[in-house]
Design an enzyme around this catalytic site. Structure first.
Site, short mmCIF file in Angstrom:
data_model
loop_
_atom_site.label_atom_id
_atom_site.label_comp_id
_atom_site.label_asym_id
_atom_site.label_seq_id
_atom_site.Cartn_x
_atom_site.Cartn_y
_atom_site.Cartn_z
N CYS A 125 0.87 -1.18 0.00
CA CYS A 125 0.00 0.00 0.00
C CYS A 125 0.90 1.23 0.00
O CYS A 125 2.03 1.15 0.46
CB CYS A 125 -0.81 0.11 1.29
SG CYS A 125 -2.10 -1.12 1.46
N ARG A 130 -4.59 7.06 -0.48
CA ARG A 130 -3.74 5.87 -0.43
C ARG A 130 -4.17 4.90 -1.53
O ARG A 130 -5.28 4.98 -2.06
CB ARG A 130 -3.89 5.22 0.94
CG ARG A 130 -5.30 4.71 1.28
CD ARG A 130 -5.52 3.21 1.11
NE ARG A 130 -4.61 2.36 1.78
CZ ARG A 130 -4.69 2.02 3.07
NH1 ARG A 130 -5.68 2.47 3.82
NH2 ARG A 130 -3.81 1.19 3.59
N ASN A 185 0.07 -1.84 6.02
CA ASN A 185 0.71 -3.04 6.58
C ASN A 185 2.14 -2.77 7.06
O ASN A 185 2.89 -2.03 6.41
CB ASN A 185 0.76 -4.14 5.52
CG ASN A 185 -0.37 -5.13 5.70
OD1 ASN A 185 -1.26 -4.92 6.53
ND2 ASN A 185 -0.36 -6.21 4.95
C1 LIG Z 1 -4.62 -5.48 4.25
C2 LIG Z 1 -4.69 -3.96 4.48
C3 LIG Z 1 -3.33 -3.37 4.25
C4 LIG Z 1 -2.91 -3.51 2.81
C5 LIG Z 1 -1.43 -3.40 2.72
O1 LIG Z 1 -0.76 -2.64 3.38
N1 LIG Z 1 -0.89 -4.24 1.86
C6 LIG Z 1 0.54 -4.37 1.75
C7 LIG Z 1 0.92 -5.82 1.74
S1 LIG Z 1 2.58 -5.98 2.14
O2 LIG Z 1 2.82 -5.47 3.46
O3 LIG Z 1 3.37 -5.25 1.17
O4 LIG Z 1 2.87 -7.38 2.05
C8 LIG Z 1 -5.14 -3.59 5.89
C9 LIG Z 1 -5.32 -2.04 6.00
C10 LIG Z 1 -6.43 -1.81 7.02
C11 LIG Z 1 -6.70 -3.20 7.59
C12 LIG Z 1 -8.06 -3.42 8.26
C13 LIG Z 1 -8.28 -2.40 9.40
O5 LIG Z 1 -7.15 -2.34 10.26
C14 LIG Z 1 -9.54 -2.70 10.21
C15 LIG Z 1 -9.65 -4.17 10.70
C16 LIG Z 1 -8.69 -4.45 11.85
C17 LIG Z 1 -8.86 -5.89 12.34
O6 LIG Z 1 -7.94 -6.13 13.38
C18 LIG Z 1 -8.56 -6.87 11.20
C19 LIG Z 1 -9.53 -6.62 10.07
C20 LIG Z 1 -9.46 -5.16 9.53
C21 LIG Z 1 -10.66 -5.04 8.56
C22 LIG Z 1 -8.12 -4.87 8.81
C23 LIG Z 1 -7.87 -5.87 7.66
C24 LIG Z 1 -6.53 -5.58 6.92
O7 LIG Z 1 -5.46 -5.79 7.78
C25 LIG Z 1 -6.49 -4.11 6.38
C26 LIG Z 1 -7.57 -4.00 5.30
#
Ligand SMILES: C[C@H](CCC(=O)NCCS(=O)(=O)O)[C@H]1CC[C@H]2[C@@H]3[C@H](O)C[C@@H]4C[C@H](O)CC[C@]4(C)[C@H]3C[C@H](O)[C@]12C
Length: 328
Positions: free
Chosen positions: A2, A16, A83
């Protein structure tokens, strides 16, 4: 992966990309002023600033709860969670502090803070804990950018405690920790939007045979360190008009520099990370714009077109379907 970034023209924008291999199911969600936030450890807040952002909405004791990914409040403070896997670590509960669950962090700040400066004061008394929203939602491993038109900070909760950094680049991606991302910019100090001069050797007749050679060496891959450098370069060189359409269009071009196409980042057998959505919030006007992987049109939702004094979430399904505007 992200990427989050800010952009200043006549108004201040933050947005974002949300890159992942699957969607939790998200909606543009407005939390009005009188929606009661029942924080797990920090009491109830019955009346607060309104906010708009992208969230997964899930039931919590029979009431819809906004699990925000990124959002902006009516005072122009915005926040995004990205993340931070392997580095994020949350604290145990400390009775003398304000304990905030990781999934509450965005609403806890945006409901109470009218500026980043106020958010910094809140962070002094905050203890970010790993309390989960529900057993099927393990604590998300994130770090956060918090910004307004005057300040931008990054918050990282790690095994050695809570870190708060100034963010002069106006960008956040994923790993490694923010200070290392910033340090890596040193390697690119020679890059420029102008054509290069030959500093290699005056014994050779080297020529700029193509436009764009001043930025030769800007990393083009999808790693978070490379996206950090690429978006910082694009953002810091961005030029646009200051009208709403000029600014919003330019903002989507800035984040377009790190768009992820299906097929280029395999995260498991046959599973590919893609840019599920890209957002851009006009933080002065409370307007949330977004595009999705298939819908490249810019969609907008204005929080001030809704009753912000109500007590129930206002939810908008994401317009996901791609459209072609035929001209003949
Ligand atoms: C997966 C998302 C982040 C995407 C990201 O950064 N990808 C990069 C991957 S990597 O690092 O490069 O491998 C994160 C951003 C916000 C997160 C959500 C939010 O924090 C709100 C809730 C929080 C809960 O604890 C889990 C579900 C959730 C609904 C989360 C699910 C997931 O972890 C999300 C959707």
């Amino acid at each position: 992966m992200c990427t989050a970034a800010t952009y200043q023209t006549k108004n201040f924008y933050m947005g974002r990309t949300l890159d992942y291999e699957f969607s939790y199911g998200n909606e543009v969600t407005i939390t009005p002023r009188n929606y009661p936030f029942h924080f797990r450890h920090a009491g109830t807040l019955s009346s607060h600033y309104a906010m708009i952002g992208m969230a997964h909405v899930a039931p919590d004791n029979g009431v819809d709860y906004p699990l925000y990914y990124d959002a902006c409040n009516e005072k122009g403070v915005c926040m995004a969670g990205l993340n931070f896997v392997g580095n994020a670590a949350y604290a145990d509960i400390i009775d003398t502090k304000e304990n905030v669950a990781q999934f509450e962090f965005i609403p806890w700040i945006l409901s109470q803070c009218a500026s980043v400066s106020e958010a910094k004061e809140k962070l002094v008394q905050m203890n970010l804990v790993g309390t989960v929203f529900a057993s099927h939602f393990p604590a998300a491993q994130l770090h956060w950018m918090i910004a307004d038109k005057s300040e931008n900070i990054v918050v990282e909760s790690m095994a050695d405690g809570l870190h708060i950094y100034d963010n002069p680049a106006g960008v956040l991606t994923n790993n490694p920790p923010f200070p290392m991302q910033m340090f890596a910019l040193n390697n690119y100090a020679a890059l420029s939007s102008r054509q290069p001069e030959n500093h290699f050797s005056d014994k050779l007749n080297l020529q700029a045979y193509s436009r764009g050679m001043g930025a030769l060496g800007l990393p083009g891959d999808l790693s978070s360190q490379s996206r950090f450098i690429r978006v910082a370069f694009t953002r810091l060189h961005s030029i646009s008009g200051s009208s709403e359409i000029d600014s919003v269009s330019q903002f989507f071009h800035i984040l377009g520099s790190v768009d992820q196409q299906r097929g280029c980042c395999e995260v498991a057998d046959g599973k590919y990370e893609i840019t599920i959505y890209t957002s851009c919030c006009n933080t002065d006007k409370g307007i949330y714009y977004y595009t999705t992987y298939d819908n490249h049109s810019i969609n907008g939702i204005d929080m001030h077109h809704e009753n912000l004094d109500s007590a129930e979430l206002i939810r908008f399904a994401v317009l996901d379907a791609g459209e072609i505007h035929w001209q003949n």
